[in-house]
Design an enzyme around this catalytic site. Structure first.
Site, mmCIF file in Angstrom:
data_model
loop_
_atom_site.group_PDB
_atom_site.id
_atom_site.type_symbol
_atom_site.label_atom_id
_atom_site.label_comp_id
_atom_site.label_asym_id
_atom_site.label_seq_id
_atom_site.Cartn_x
_atom_site.Cartn_y
_atom_site.Cartn_z
ATOM 1 N N ASP A 198 0.861 -1.177 0.000
ATOM 2 C CA ASP A 198 0.000 0.000 0.000
ATOM 3 C C ASP A 198 0.898 1.228 0.000
ATOM 4 O O ASP A 198 1.851 1.314 0.782
ATOM 5 C CB ASP A 198 -0.904 -0.003 1.231
ATOM 6 C CG ASP A 198 -1.971 1.068 1.189
ATOM 7 O OD1 ASP A 198 -1.618 2.255 0.971
ATOM 8 O OD2 ASP A 198 -3.143 0.746 1.401
ATOM 9 N N ILE A 199 0.605 2.180 -0.864
ATOM 10 C CA ILE A 199 1.440 3.370 -0.974
ATOM 11 C C ILE A 199 1.437 4.174 0.329
ATOM 12 O O ILE A 199 2.393 4.878 0.632
ATOM 13 C CB ILE A 199 0.996 4.238 -2.182
ATOM 14 C CG1 ILE A 199 2.102 5.198 -2.588
ATOM 15 C CG2 ILE A 199 -0.307 4.955 -1.923
ATOM 16 C CD1 ILE A 199 3.281 4.537 -3.249
ATOM 17 N N ASN A 208 -12.636 -3.008 4.091
ATOM 18 C CA ASN A 208 -13.661 -1.994 4.308
ATOM 19 C C ASN A 208 -14.689 -2.071 3.182
ATOM 20 O O ASN A 208 -14.314 -2.166 2.016
ATOM 21 C CB ASN A 208 -13.029 -0.594 4.329
ATOM 22 C CG ASN A 208 -11.922 -0.475 5.354
ATOM 23 O OD1 ASN A 208 -12.014 -1.028 6.434
ATOM 24 N ND2 ASN A 208 -10.866 0.232 4.996
ATOM 25 N N GLN A 249 -13.990 2.645 3.154
ATOM 26 C CA GLN A 249 -13.565 2.258 1.812
ATOM 27 C C GLN A 249 -13.363 3.504 0.968
ATOM 28 O O GLN A 249 -14.240 4.369 0.894
ATOM 29 C CB GLN A 249 -14.595 1.335 1.149
ATOM 30 C CG GLN A 249 -14.141 0.792 -0.191
ATOM 31 C CD GLN A 249 -15.110 -0.192 -0.822
ATOM 32 O OE1 GLN A 249 -16.252 -0.345 -0.389
ATOM 33 N NE2 GLN A 249 -14.646 -0.868 -1.852
ATOM 34 N N HIS A 301 -10.570 -5.298 -1.670
ATOM 35 C CA HIS A 301 -9.196 -5.533 -1.260
ATOM 36 C C HIS A 301 -9.126 -5.841 0.226
ATOM 37 O O HIS A 301 -9.972 -5.430 1.001
ATOM 38 C CB HIS A 301 -8.276 -4.355 -1.609
ATOM 39 C CG HIS A 301 -8.706 -3.029 -1.077
ATOM 40 N ND1 HIS A 301 -9.777 -2.321 -1.596
ATOM 41 C CD2 HIS A 301 -8.192 -2.256 -0.092
ATOM 42 C CE1 HIS A 301 -9.903 -1.172 -0.943
ATOM 43 N NE2 HIS A 301 -8.959 -1.116 -0.014
ATOM 44 N N HIS A 309 -6.601 -5.524 3.477
ATOM 45 C CA HIS A 309 -5.406 -4.904 4.045
ATOM 46 C C HIS A 309 -4.726 -5.906 4.969
ATOM 47 O O HIS A 309 -5.378 -6.479 5.840
ATOM 48 C CB HIS A 309 -5.780 -3.682 4.900
ATOM 49 C CG HIS A 309 -6.330 -2.535 4.142
ATOM 50 N ND1 HIS A 309 -5.558 -1.463 3.749
ATOM 51 C CD2 HIS A 309 -7.590 -2.271 3.724
ATOM 52 C CE1 HIS A 309 -6.323 -0.589 3.122
ATOM 53 N NE2 HIS A 309 -7.559 -1.067 3.088
#
Length: 142
Positions: free
Chosen positions: A33-34, A89, A96, A102, A104
């Site tokens: 994740d960025i 989420n 979200q 997705h 996490h």
């Protein structure tokens, strides 16, 4: 495989934008994740576009969830994390922000590592009868 040309995660799947991939197979991609809420924060996504858990076909879910333990274990081994939050989420109220399902994977290093989930229990808010009724109602819809 269904993709959405306007979806940032579908663009990652199609290699239209760069990412830091940690895993990929025919059905699933995982990448850092960025935001890196904690070091090693990784997103696991299906290559098939589905908005969130509500729209996720069961066979696609199976592919994603099958990949999660191995990815989580690799993150833990590499980072030395002492725990891991696994979450997804669904909809804005739940946080979200990207509307492609997705998961996490948030490695945990201690209470001050940058992530906090607040849980308030409501043990006394519902009677056993209310709990039984709710369980039966949900069961009918599965």
């Amino acid at each position: 495989m269904h993709t959405d040309a306007n979806c940032i995660f579908c663009k990652i799947v199609n290699n239209d934008i760069p990412s830091y991939k940690v895993y990929e197979d025919d059905d699933v991609v995982a990448f850092l994740d960025i935001s890196q809420v904690t070091k090693g924060h990784t997103l696991v996504i299906p290559k098939h576009h589905a908005k969130n858990i509500y729209e996720l076909p069961s066979d696609v879910a199976s592919d994603v969830f099958k990949a999660v333990p191995g990815i989580a274990s690799a993150i833990q081994r590499e980072t030395g994390a002492i725990g891991m939050n696994v979450l997804s989420n669904a909809e804005q109220i739940a946080g979200q922000t990207v509307y492609h399902f997705h998961i996490h994977l948030l490695p945990r290093y201690g209470h001050e590592d940058g992530f906090d989930a607040k849980w308030e229990t409501h043990n006394d808010a519902y009677t056993p009868e209310e709990m039984s009724s709710l369980a039966a109602q949900i069961k009918q819809r599965v």
